[in-house]
Scaffold this active site. Structure first.
Site, PDB file in Angstrom:
ATOM      1  N   ARG A   2     -12.517   6.246   8.795  1.00  0.00           N
ATOM      2  CA  ARG A   2     -11.545   7.139   9.440  1.00  0.00           C
ATOM      3  C   ARG A   2     -11.308   8.425   8.658  1.00  0.00           C
ATOM      4  NH1 ARG A   2      -8.259   4.419  13.198  1.00  0.00           N
ATOM      5  NH2 ARG A   2      -6.313   5.495  12.645  1.00  0.00           N
TER       6      ARG A   2
ATOM      7  N   HIS B 183     -11.891   3.682   4.161  1.00  0.00           N
ATOM      8  CA  HIS B 183     -10.796   3.826   5.132  1.00  0.00           C
ATOM      9  C   HIS B 183     -11.245   3.470   6.550  1.00  0.00           C
ATOM     10  CE1 HIS B 183      -6.647   5.456   4.615  1.00  0.00           C
ATOM     11  NE2 HIS B 183      -6.670   5.434   5.942  1.00  0.00           N
TER      12      HIS B 183
ATOM     13  N   GLN C 217       0.853  -1.191   0.000  1.00  0.00           N
ATOM     14  CA  GLN C 217       0.000   0.000   0.000  1.00  0.00           C
ATOM     15  C   GLN C 217       0.884   1.233   0.000  1.00  0.00           C
ATOM     16  OE1 GLN C 217      -0.201   2.075   3.047  1.00  0.00           O
ATOM     17  NE2 GLN C 217      -1.335   3.621   1.863  1.00  0.00           N
TER      18      GLN C 217
END
Length: 369
Positions: free
Chosen positions: A256, A253, A128
């Site tokens: 978040r 996410h 990532q």
């Protein structure tokens, strides 16, 4: 304490991690509406079971980007596993290797990509990443993971700025002295990754001006498949296909970032319809049971990824128990979950765990990671 579902591991982690660490892992943006709705959305979906079908044999294997995994559940990229267990991401990688599934390494890991590969040399890994203001920094990350045998790049696109996570703002959680963001070692000034009391500045290195043209730039410097993480609409899914990426992770996410967005399972159908099978679609967010996985697959995703439950498993007891926590609700008939090693902790390990749980030993601010 018997562990029979992921909720048990969640309760254990909440009881045994420091409050600051728990708040950091569990935090959602603003009022946490999206974080909570990620879970609640699965309860709104009902199954229509068919009967008198031969289910005497089952096979949970699937492929992602052409690689076979034992079951359609991988590990999402989450930051700072070292706050939960002293071996951090190395333990997570070993667990994924033992279960023969995909582990997405976070840029913001406490262990370096090199250490993770050494810990699980036969593991199936994606990396990532973000696109930073410094394209040279981003390119160096790509070169490192290519050389280490990572099989895909997962570009996070929903973090031009970091979400307002109220608990993290209140707590000002910091890394203890023995933990660093090791992937940045030697790539940024030393004070930005190791000195106690300093803000974790690599998060601010993310370029908020990136657009789809930067996806083309990333394609120009790598031959690895590119997976876009953070898609929630059919319009962006169509653009992803048009720009030649190899996959999408439907993700908000973990709630978040932008509060008030769709739960990921609610966004899935329109994205699958838009993609029309041209690229693979995956999903993360709110998955807690095998039934949740079934619902995602039935709506057209190829595979799911889980984040916070992995951290709870680490908090329970390292790689062996992480394998158990994953296998409890998501068991595969094709993979044997090994028992946790029955070893005594060394005094150094005990001290490390005490440090990571102690609010007094938090030194590097994490509210932006």
């Amino acid at each position: 304490m018997a562990m029979v579902c992921l909720t048990d591991f969640e309760k254990y982690a909440k009881e045994h991690l420091s409050k600051d660490t728990w708040d950091y892992y569990s935090a959602g943006a603003d009022e946490c509406y999206t974080r909570d709705d990620n879970l609640l959305a699965y309860k709104r979906i009902r199954l229509r079971p068919r009967v008198l079908q031969d289910v005497s044999e089952s096979d949970t294997r699937t492929t992602v980007q052409g690689t076979e995994i034992s079951f359609p559940i991988g590990i999402s990229p989450t930051a700072c596993h070292g706050l939960a267990w002293h071996e951090g991401e190395m333990a997570s990688a070993r667990a994924a290797e033992a279960l023969n599934t995909c582990y997405i390494t976070s840029t913001y890991s406490n262990c370096s990509v090199e250490d993770i590969v050494a810990a699980a040399p036969d593991g199936f890994r994606w990396f990532q990443m973000h696109i930073f203001h410094s394209r040279d920094l981003s390119e160096k990350f790509v070169q490192r993971v290519e050389a280490l045998g990572y099989k895909a790049l997962v570009l996070t696109v929903d973090t031009p700025y970091f979400g307002k996570r109220r608990d993290s703002l209140l707590n000002q959680i910091t890394l203890p002295p023995h933990l660093r963001l090791k992937n940045f070692g030697g790539m940024l000034p030393e004070q930005e990754t190791s000195v106690p009391g300093k803000q974790v500045t690599p998060s601010r290195a993310i370029d908020p001006s990136i657009t789809w043209k930067d996806v083309h730039w990333l394609q120009s410097i790598t031959s690895l498949p590119i997976i876009i993480k953070g898609i929630l609409t059919k319009e962006d899914a169509e653009l992803a296909v048009d720009h030649g990426v190899q996959g999408i992770i439907v993700s908000n996410h973990g709630g978040r970032q932008l509060d008030g967005t769709l739960a990921t399972i609610d966004a899935l159908s329109e994205i699958v319809d838009a993609v029309k099978g041209r690229i693979e679609v995956y999903l993360d967010g709110g998955i807690r049971t095998g039934s949740d996985v079934l619902k995602v697959l039935a709506l057209g995703a190829k595979c799911v990824f889980i984040g916070r439950p992995v951290l709870w498993g680490l908090a329970y007891k390292a790689a062996g128990m992480l394998q158990k926590s994953t296998g409890t609700s998501f068991s595969s008939p094709n993979s044997k979950v090994p028992e946790a090693p029955k070893t005594q902790r060394t005094s150094a390990e005990q001290k490390t765990r005490m440090l990571s749980r102690s609010p007094r030993c938090q030194h590097k601010k994490l509210k932006d990671v």
